[in-house]
Motif scaffolding. Structure first.
Motif, short mmCIF file in Angstrom:
data_model
loop_
_atom_site.label_atom_id
_atom_site.label_comp_id
_atom_site.label_asym_id
_atom_site.label_seq_id
_atom_site.Cartn_x
_atom_site.Cartn_y
_atom_site.Cartn_z
N ASN A 1 0.52 -1.31 -0.03
CA ASN A 1 -0.21 0.10 0.07
C ASN A 1 0.88 1.19 -0.18
OD1 ASN A 1 -2.40 -1.44 0.10
ND2 ASN A 1 -2.24 -1.66 2.38
N VAL A 2 1.85 1.31 0.68
CA VAL A 2 2.87 2.41 0.95
C VAL A 2 3.56 2.41 -0.42
CG1 VAL A 2 4.74 3.31 1.82
CG2 VAL A 2 3.18 2.44 3.40
N LYS A 3 3.87 1.46 -1.14
CA LYS A 3 4.75 1.11 -2.55
C LYS A 3 3.70 1.93 -3.58
CE LYS A 3 7.20 -1.63 -5.45
NZ LYS A 3 7.51 -2.86 -5.90
N ARG A 4 2.50 1.45 -3.51
CA ARG A 4 1.59 1.88 -4.57
C ARG A 4 1.48 3.61 -4.19
NH1 ARG A 4 -3.03 3.80 -3.16
NH2 ARG A 4 -2.87 2.51 -1.10
N TRP A 5 1.06 4.04 -3.15
CA TRP A 5 0.95 5.37 -2.75
C TRP A 5 2.23 6.26 -3.33
CZ3 TRP A 5 3.34 7.83 1.73
CH2 TRP A 5 2.88 9.03 2.08
N TRP A 6 3.21 5.71 -2.60
CA TRP A 6 4.58 6.50 -2.96
C TRP A 6 4.86 6.46 -4.44
CZ3 TRP A 6 6.59 10.22 -0.32
CH2 TRP A 6 7.93 10.61 -0.89
N THR A 7 4.64 5.55 -5.17
CA THR A 7 5.12 5.59 -6.55
C THR A 7 4.03 6.44 -7.46
OG1 THR A 7 5.58 3.21 -6.48
CG2 THR A 7 4.98 3.88 -8.69
N GLU A 8 3.03 6.65 -6.90
CA GLU A 8 1.84 7.47 -7.51
C GLU A 8 2.30 9.00 -7.26
OE1 GLU A 8 -2.65 8.46 -8.14
OE2 GLU A 8 -1.97 6.34 -7.43
N LEU A 9 2.68 9.14 -6.12
CA LEU A 9 3.14 10.83 -5.79
C LEU A 9 4.51 10.98 -6.41
CD1 LEU A 9 3.06 11.02 -1.73
CD2 LEU A 9 1.20 11.16 -3.47
N VAL A 10 5.45 10.33 -6.53
CA VAL A 10 6.72 10.62 -7.17
C VAL A 10 6.47 10.61 -8.66
CG1 VAL A 10 8.17 9.91 -5.25
CG2 VAL A 10 7.71 8.47 -6.99
N SER A 11 5.57 9.62 -9.14
CA SER A 11 5.44 9.88 -10.54
C SER A 11 4.42 11.10 -11.15
CB SER A 11 4.66 8.60 -10.98
OG SER A 11 5.44 7.39 -10.76
N ARG A 12 4.21 11.83 -10.46
CA ARG A 12 3.31 13.17 -10.86
C ARG A 12 3.95 13.83 -11.66
NH1 ARG A 12 -1.37 13.40 -8.35
NH2 ARG A 12 -1.83 15.40 -9.20
N PRO A 13 3.76 14.25 -12.91
CA PRO A 13 4.65 15.05 -14.05
C PRO A 13 5.26 16.13 -13.24
CG PRO A 13 2.78 14.18 -14.95
CD PRO A 13 2.33 14.00 -13.44
N GLU A 14 4.79 16.99 -12.43
CA GLU A 14 5.33 18.11 -12.13
C GLU A 14 6.41 17.93 -11.25
OE1 GLU A 14 4.93 20.95 -13.35
OE2 GLU A 14 2.89 20.86 -14.53
N TRP A 15 6.25 16.86 -10.38
CA TRP A 15 7.43 16.43 -9.37
C TRP A 15 8.65 16.00 -10.09
CZ3 TRP A 15 9.09 17.66 -4.82
CH2 TRP A 15 10.21 16.67 -4.16
N VAL A 16 8.47 14.89 -11.10
CA VAL A 16 9.57 14.42 -11.90
C VAL A 16 10.26 15.65 -12.55
CG1 VAL A 16 9.91 13.19 -13.95
CG2 VAL A 16 8.04 12.40 -12.34
N LYS A 17 9.70 16.53 -13.05
CA LYS A 17 10.62 17.53 -13.70
C LYS A 17 11.14 18.30 -12.77
CE LYS A 17 9.17 21.68 -16.55
NZ LYS A 17 8.33 22.78 -17.23
N MET A 18 10.57 18.81 -11.58
CA MET A 18 11.19 19.51 -10.47
C MET A 18 12.42 18.90 -10.05
SD MET A 18 9.85 20.99 -6.92
CE MET A 18 8.28 21.32 -7.58
N VAL A 19 12.25 17.54 -9.82
CA VAL A 19 13.70 16.59 -9.41
C VAL A 19 14.82 16.59 -10.49
CG1 VAL A 19 14.15 14.37 -8.75
CG2 VAL A 19 12.33 15.25 -7.73
N ALA A 20 14.13 16.67 -11.80
CA ALA A 20 15.31 16.31 -12.86
C ALA A 20 15.85 18.00 -13.07
CB ALA A 20 14.70 16.22 -14.06
N GLU A 21 15.08 19.11 -12.99
CA GLU A 21 15.47 20.40 -13.38
C GLU A 21 15.65 21.44 -12.38
OE1 GLU A 21 12.71 21.84 -16.29
OE2 GLU A 21 12.82 19.95 -17.81
#
Length: 217
Positions: free
Chosen positions: A190-210
């Motif tokens: 359950n934590v894995k599903r929840w966390w994977t969804e959080l860190v996969s949000r496009p705006e977060w992915v972009k911020m981590v990268a840029e």
């Protein structure tokens, strides 16, 4: 006047969750980088905005507000009908968000910050103290075992929709993950599903990268 966000430039900070709310809500903003190493947050000009000399701070057309969670709530309220819905419209829904946000602040964040700071310190040493890292990580893992139960009842911490309560958790975990320590996806499905969804949000992915970048110069 475009909103100004004063703070750090990298994901993994209080500034980053404010920037994430701005992105999720599609709010134009100017990012003004504050060099903490140079103590820019301690200048008289900055202390006039934040008396404790910390980041982040926003200037919304002359309205000055500090403390990341307060800023996030303000933005979610002011731009309620714009972008991602981050707060429920019902009283009961809001109460559940505040409950989950209180859990984050009182239970999750203290052990996370301690673990993150220790991991960061250990990275600066030639021979990391694995025993000490394991000790501080155990405190975080114990909290996540409770999260596993909560998230077995609904998709997110305050119900079945993504809210500020979930978003708040993204502030400092990146410190640990960038060190190659996987704790958020190893405690249960359950934590894995929840966390994977959080860190996969496009705006977060972009911020981590840029890094944190304003939409207006």
């Amino acid at each position: 006047m475009v909103l100004k966000l004063y703070g750090t430039s990298e994901a993994g900070s209080g500034t980053s969750i404010v920037a994430l709310v701005l992105a999720e809500k599609q709010i134009p903003f100017e990012h003004i980088a504050v060099d903490l190493g140079a103590q820019e947050q301690k200048t008289p000009e900055f202390l006039a905005m934040h008396p404790f000399g910390q980041v982040p701070v926003i200037d919304d057309d002359g309205f000055i507000l500090y403390e990341s969670r307060a800023i996030c709530r303000y933005l979610a309220e002011k731009y309620a009908d714009q972008g991602t819905q981050l707060l429920p419209k019902t009283l009961e829904g809001r109460a559940l968000v505040e409950q989950a946000a209180s859990v984050e602040l009182a239970n999750f964040n203290p052990v996370l910050v301690r673990a993150g700071k220790e991991v960061f310190r250990q990275r600066r040493r030639n021979v990391p103290d694995r025993t000490l890292i394991a000790e501080v990580m155990a405190g975080l893992e114990a909290k996540l075992d409770v999260y596993e139960v909560i998230l077995g009842k609904h998709n997110f911490l305050a119900g079945d929709e993504f809210t500020l309560a979930d978003l708040f958790h993204l502030s400092y975990v990146v410190w640990i993950e960038l060190s190659g320590i996987d704790v958020m996806t190893s405690r249960g499905p359950n934590v894995k599903r929840w966390w994977t969804e959080l860190v996969s949000r496009p705006e977060w992915v972009k911020m981590v990268a840029e890094g944190i970048k304003g939409t207006v110069n």
